[in-house]
Design an enzyme around this catalytic site. Structure first.
Site, PDB file in Angstrom:
ATOM      1  N   ASP A 168     -22.026   4.985  26.761  1.00 29.54           N
ATOM      2  CA  ASP A 168     -22.300   6.127  25.888  1.00 29.54           C
ATOM      3  C   ASP A 168     -22.893   7.239  26.745  1.00 29.54           C
ATOM      4  OD1 ASP A 168     -21.742   4.057  24.091  1.00 29.54           O
ATOM      5  OD2 ASP A 168     -23.113   4.843  22.571  1.00 29.54           O
ATOM      6  N   LYS A 231     -19.043  10.822  19.529  1.00 26.16           N
ATOM      7  CA  LYS A 231     -20.243  10.339  18.840  1.00 26.16           C
ATOM      8  C   LYS A 231     -21.144  11.519  18.514  1.00 26.16           C
ATOM      9  CE  LYS A 231     -24.294   7.444  20.022  1.00 26.16           C
ATOM     10  NZ  LYS A 231     -24.851   6.523  21.070  1.00 26.16           N
ATOM     11  N   LYS A 267     -18.155   7.673  16.097  1.00 23.76           N
ATOM     12  CA  LYS A 267     -19.435   6.988  15.951  1.00 23.76           C
ATOM     13  C   LYS A 267     -20.508   7.953  15.456  1.00 23.76           C
ATOM     14  CE  LYS A 267     -22.962   4.382  18.544  1.00 23.76           C
ATOM     15  NZ  LYS A 267     -23.311   3.754  19.857  1.00 23.76           N
TER      16      LYS A 267
END
Length: 331
Positions: A168, A231, A267
């Site tokens: 991430d 995300k 996400k």
């Protein structure tokens, strides 16, 4: 809209990637500048979602189980220890009490991944060995993304070497705020290359991007550069995942898929702590992207407290009584 006339979904227990990875494409500035966002229309659409759920009993339980399978169970605290991470991994492998899973017919249900800082990758990999649950690591100077660029690339490499299967990363917000789309593309492209076989989730930190139009354009640029997921947030910003931002990002994903044939995951992270909110997000995914995105290889919740509330709701479904929230501790 989710209707109770449809059958409960079969829950996929482990995230199995079946889609070809998004290879990215050359930066198309004309396409990027066409990305816009009508704030009033987006907010009106988003505000209608929570009141339009129609899920009860077994149907609600099935959707909550699907939500569990899509959670990145996360600990990102300065006082994390191998013991805390091991407990979190045990919860990931059995997110709901065994008797409740048996009553629901969901033996083997797990969360989608466990997300940790770099130093906790090794304990997490050890604790999850044989489970099929991937370890995700936050990287690139998380959460601000302001460390020297060579160090950010090196951090990715070290995390992949340590066993992280998902990375991430955080983008440089200044590139969005100053309209440096070429710089953002080049940065994201190098992050993707540094990840190698590990999948990369691009954290946009949408609460710090100023406008929904910036969110739309940053989403498109990161996908063009090869992001496997986009995300919303690090969870450390003052504003994290919201339905309007999610709508903008999901529509960017849909447009990218329609133009390229590659599915990119989504996400939402930060601020999603209630079971009813999880269902609202799943409803939005279903309506905007379709059922294929309702699987853990294309959708994740960045959350931990969410799992406790879902487990509490499932216990009520099975027993007819609510238990105290402290009985559903995470890690």
């Amino acid at each position: 809209m989710l209707e109770t006339t449809e059958a409960p979904m079969t829950v996929t227990h482990l995230p199995q990637t079946t889609e070809p990875r998004n290879p990215g494409m050359p930066l198309d500035m004309e396409r990027v500048m066409r990305s816009r966002a009508n704030r009033s229309a987006i907010e009106r659409r988003a505000s209608s979602l929570p009141g339009r759920r129609s899920l009860k009993k077994d149907f609600q339980a099935a959707w909550l189980a699907r939500a569990i399978s899509c959670i990145d169970l996360t600990t990102l605290a300065g006082d994390d220890t191998p013991g805390r991470v091991a407990r979190l991994c045990a919860k990931a492998k059995q997110p709901v009490r065994e008797d409740l899973l048996e009553a629901l017919g969901l033996e083997g249900l797990t969360t989608g991944a466990v997300c940790v800082y770099h130093d906790m990758i090794a304990p997490a990999v050890s604790a999850l060995q044989g489970s099929g649950i991937p370890v995700a690591a936050v990287s690139t100077g998380f959460p601000a993304g302001l460390s020297p660029f060579p160090l950010r690339l090196a951090e990715i490499g070290e995390s992949v070497k340590a066993g992280a299967r998902e990375i991430d990363i955080v983008i440089s917000r200044r590139r969005v705020l100053t309209g440096d789309w070429e710089g953002l593309y080049d940065e994201m492209r190098q992050f993707r290359e540094a990840c190698g076989e590990a999948h990369v989730k691009a954290i946009l930190a949408t609460g710090e991007l100023g406008t929904l139009q910036n969110v739309a354009r940053a989403s498109m640029v990161c996908m063009m550069a090869g992001a496997d997921f986009i995300k919303t947030s690090t969870g450390k910003e003052s504003v994290n995942a919201t339905l309007p931002v999610s709508l903008v990002m999901m529509r960017a994903i849909r447009e990218y898929y329609e133009e390229t044939g590659y599915r990119v995951g989504y996400k939402p992270a930060g601020g999603i702590s209630k079971a009813k909110d999880a269902i609202t997000y799943l409803a939005l995914v279903k309506e905007e992207l379709g059922d294929r995105w309702l699987r853990p290889d294309l959708f994740r919740f960045g959350a931990s407290s969410l799992l406790g509330d879902i487990e509490r709701q499932l216990e009520h479904h099975v027993t007819g009584a609510y238990s105290a929230s402290w009985r559903h501790a995470i890690g």
